[in-house]
Design an enzyme around this catalytic site. Structure first.
Site, mmCIF file in Angstrom:
data_model
loop_
_atom_site.group_PDB
_atom_site.id
_atom_site.type_symbol
_atom_site.label_atom_id
_atom_site.label_comp_id
_atom_site.label_asym_id
_atom_site.label_seq_id
_atom_site.Cartn_x
_atom_site.Cartn_y
_atom_site.Cartn_z
ATOM 1 N N LYS A 31 0.843 -1.198 0.000
ATOM 2 C CA LYS A 31 0.000 0.000 0.000
ATOM 3 C C LYS A 31 0.877 1.246 0.000
ATOM 4 O O LYS A 31 1.688 1.445 0.911
ATOM 5 C CB LYS A 31 -0.920 0.003 1.226
ATOM 6 C CG LYS A 31 -1.823 1.232 1.308
ATOM 7 C CD LYS A 31 -2.915 1.018 2.344
ATOM 8 C CE LYS A 31 -2.614 1.594 3.698
ATOM 9 N NZ LYS A 31 -2.609 3.064 3.765
ATOM 10 N N ASP A 58 -3.304 4.439 -2.115
ATOM 11 C CA ASP A 58 -4.272 4.889 -1.099
ATOM 12 C C ASP A 58 -4.203 6.407 -0.962
ATOM 13 O O ASP A 58 -3.636 6.932 -0.003
ATOM 14 C CB ASP A 58 -3.957 4.185 0.223
ATOM 15 C CG ASP A 58 -4.974 4.496 1.304
ATOM 16 O OD1 ASP A 58 -6.092 4.914 0.972
ATOM 17 O OD2 ASP A 58 -4.639 4.298 2.490
ATOM 18 N N LEU A 59 -4.779 7.113 -1.934
ATOM 19 C CA LEU A 59 -4.750 8.585 -1.911
ATOM 20 C C LEU A 59 -6.114 9.165 -1.558
ATOM 21 O O LEU A 59 -6.269 10.384 -1.482
ATOM 22 C CB LEU A 59 -4.251 9.117 -3.262
ATOM 23 C CG LEU A 59 -2.839 8.639 -3.639
ATOM 24 C CD1 LEU A 59 -2.440 9.148 -5.023
ATOM 25 C CD2 LEU A 59 -1.814 9.069 -2.596
ATOM 26 N N LYS A 60 -7.104 8.326 -1.367
ATOM 27 C CA LYS A 60 -8.436 8.721 -0.882
ATOM 28 C C LYS A 60 -8.964 9.973 -1.586
ATOM 29 O O LYS A 60 -9.231 11.008 -0.969
ATOM 30 C CB LYS A 60 -8.413 8.944 0.643
ATOM 31 C CG LYS A 60 -8.063 7.692 1.430
ATOM 32 C CD LYS A 60 -8.268 7.889 2.912
ATOM 33 C CE LYS A 60 -7.919 6.660 3.718
ATOM 34 N NZ LYS A 60 -6.474 6.309 3.713
ATOM 35 N N ASP A 63 -13.229 14.966 -4.443
ATOM 36 C CA ASP A 63 -13.253 16.276 -5.108
ATOM 37 C C ASP A 63 -14.451 16.270 -6.048
ATOM 38 O O ASP A 63 -15.249 15.326 -6.020
ATOM 39 C CB ASP A 63 -11.919 16.496 -5.859
ATOM 40 C CG ASP A 63 -11.545 17.973 -5.954
ATOM 41 O OD1 ASP A 63 -12.436 18.782 -6.290
ATOM 42 O OD2 ASP A 63 -10.374 18.313 -5.711
ATOM 43 N N ILE A 64 -14.573 17.273 -6.892
ATOM 44 C CA ILE A 64 -15.681 17.253 -7.848
ATOM 45 C C ILE A 64 -15.457 16.095 -8.834
ATOM 46 O O ILE A 64 -14.324 15.679 -9.059
ATOM 47 C CB ILE A 64 -15.838 18.601 -8.582
ATOM 48 C CG1 ILE A 64 -14.560 18.952 -9.354
ATOM 49 C CG2 ILE A 64 -16.214 19.710 -7.604
ATOM 50 C CD1 ILE A 64 -14.732 20.155 -10.271
ATOM 51 N N PRO A 65 -16.554 15.567 -9.405
ATOM 52 C CA PRO A 65 -16.426 14.367 -10.242
ATOM 53 C C PRO A 65 -15.391 14.499 -11.357
ATOM 54 O O PRO A 65 -14.590 13.578 -11.587
ATOM 55 C CB PRO A 65 -17.846 14.184 -10.810
ATOM 56 C CG PRO A 65 -18.732 14.764 -9.752
ATOM 57 C CD PRO A 65 -17.973 15.936 -9.195
ATOM 58 N N ASN A 66 -15.348 15.646 -12.032
ATOM 59 C CA ASN A 66 -14.419 15.791 -13.154
ATOM 60 C C ASN A 66 -12.965 15.676 -12.696
ATOM 61 O O ASN A 66 -12.133 15.027 -13.337
ATOM 62 C CB ASN A 66 -14.675 17.146 -13.834
ATOM 63 C CG ASN A 66 -13.821 17.325 -15.061
ATOM 64 O OD1 ASN A 66 -13.901 16.530 -15.982
ATOM 65 N ND2 ASN A 66 -12.961 18.341 -15.050
ATOM 66 N N THR A 67 -12.667 16.297 -11.554
ATOM 67 C CA THR A 67 -11.298 16.261 -11.036
ATOM 68 C C THR A 67 -10.924 14.849 -10.578
ATOM 69 O O THR A 67 -9.817 14.363 -10.839
ATOM 70 C CB THR A 67 -11.163 17.263 -9.873
ATOM 71 O OG1 THR A 67 -11.457 18.564 -10.383
ATOM 72 C CG2 THR A 67 -9.774 17.259 -9.276
ATOM 73 N N THR A 115 -12.195 6.008 10.583
ATOM 74 C CA THR A 115 -12.375 5.539 11.964
ATOM 75 C C THR A 115 -11.871 6.569 12.974
ATOM 76 O O THR A 115 -12.131 6.440 14.161
ATOM 77 C CB THR A 115 -11.643 4.207 12.190
ATOM 78 O OG1 THR A 115 -10.313 4.362 11.719
ATOM 79 C CG2 THR A 115 -12.323 3.077 11.457
ATOM 80 N N ARG A 207 2.934 -1.760 10.837
ATOM 81 C CA ARG A 207 4.009 -1.816 11.820
ATOM 82 C C ARG A 207 4.394 -3.209 12.320
ATOM 83 O O ARG A 207 5.592 -3.466 12.507
ATOM 84 C CB ARG A 207 3.685 -0.858 12.973
ATOM 85 C CG ARG A 207 3.871 0.587 12.547
ATOM 86 C CD ARG A 207 3.157 1.568 13.428
ATOM 87 N NE ARG A 207 1.715 1.537 13.214
ATOM 88 C CZ ARG A 207 0.867 2.335 13.819
ATOM 89 N NH1 ARG A 207 1.296 3.232 14.687
ATOM 90 N NH2 ARG A 207 -0.418 2.255 13.564
#
Ligand code: C5P
Length: 228
Positions: A31, A58-60, A63-67, A115, A207
């Protein structure tokens, strides 16, 4: 599918990341999150893949859909096999990302409620009327309907998400600790075997492997446990 282990590359340098991959022996998935990606850029995904491994990016995105669609297209072009985005970005955002990765080898995972948010914070800070236990299955269902291939959730949420998502959705779970390992800052953990029995398809461990005297042995122990 056979349960998979994903080792976390939460490190600051390319050298540490590639050294970790080499030391993790039989593990196939790694990851890459915002820490390493921001340090090293997208080339690090290709470098990990060049060692014969698969990457969860994993950049989550949120933003707006186009971006998000443009970012998802760029993420897929790195060759990452899995990529994350926030279900809270909404149905249209998830659908735009799905369209952007169609025909590539990249599958999308939606994060529901982090979480780190307590129910009090959801209500007082974010203005959500639902508790996490109510919001998580609803957001999971919405994201899957919009085109996400799977969901990232904590061990405590696996059963809720599996019930909401059905048998085919991919469930990926951090917060996993082998029996006897230090909890670090994780509060409510499951062992690898428990998480898989609860319905997780892939478990994310950092870890306990990165700090093990012999990471390859720690990887082998977890792989043995989840395939038992
Ligand atoms: O070292 P550890 O096994 O705790 O690493 C878990 C990884 O999963 C970290 O990259 C952490 O950011 C991520 N994560 C988490 N708990 C969540 C969501 C993501 O630990 N609820």
């Amino acid at each position: 599918m056979n349960p998979e282990l994903i080792v976390v590359l939460d490190v600051d340098t390319r050298e540490e990341a590639l050294d970790t991959v080499r030391r993790c022996g039989r593990c196939r998935w790694f990851k890459i999150g915002s820490q390493l990606f921001t340090r090293c850029g997208p080339a690090i995904v290709g470098e990990v893949r060049a060692l014969g491994k698969e990457v969860m990016l994993d950049l989550k995105y949120h933003d707006i859909p186009n971006t998000v669609a443009s970012a998802a297209r760029a993420g897929a072009a790195t060759g990452a096999g899995l990529m994350t985005l926030h279900a809270l970005g909404g149905r249209k955002m998830v659908a735009a990302a799905r369209e952007a990765v169609e025909g590539t080898g990249t599958r999308l995972l939606a994060v529901t409620i982090l979480t780190s948010h307590s129910d009090d914070a959801l209500r007082d800070d974010l203005g959500l009327a639902e508790t996490a236990a109510q919001a998580v299955p609803r957001l999971a269902r919405t994201a899957l309907e919009a085109g996400a291939h799977g969901i990232v959730c904590s061990p405590q949420e696996i059963a809720l998400v599996r019930a909401a998502a059905g048998p085919d959705a991919l469930i990926v779970t951090p917060g996993v600790r082998p029996a006897g390992a230090a909890l670090d800052d994780q509060q409510r953990v499951m062992t690898p075997g428990e998480a898989v029995r609860a319905g997780a398809n892939m478990i994310v461990v950092g870890r306990p492997i990165l700090r093990a005297p012999d990471p390859a042995e720690a990887v082998d122990d977890i792989l043995k446990e989840i395939s038992a």
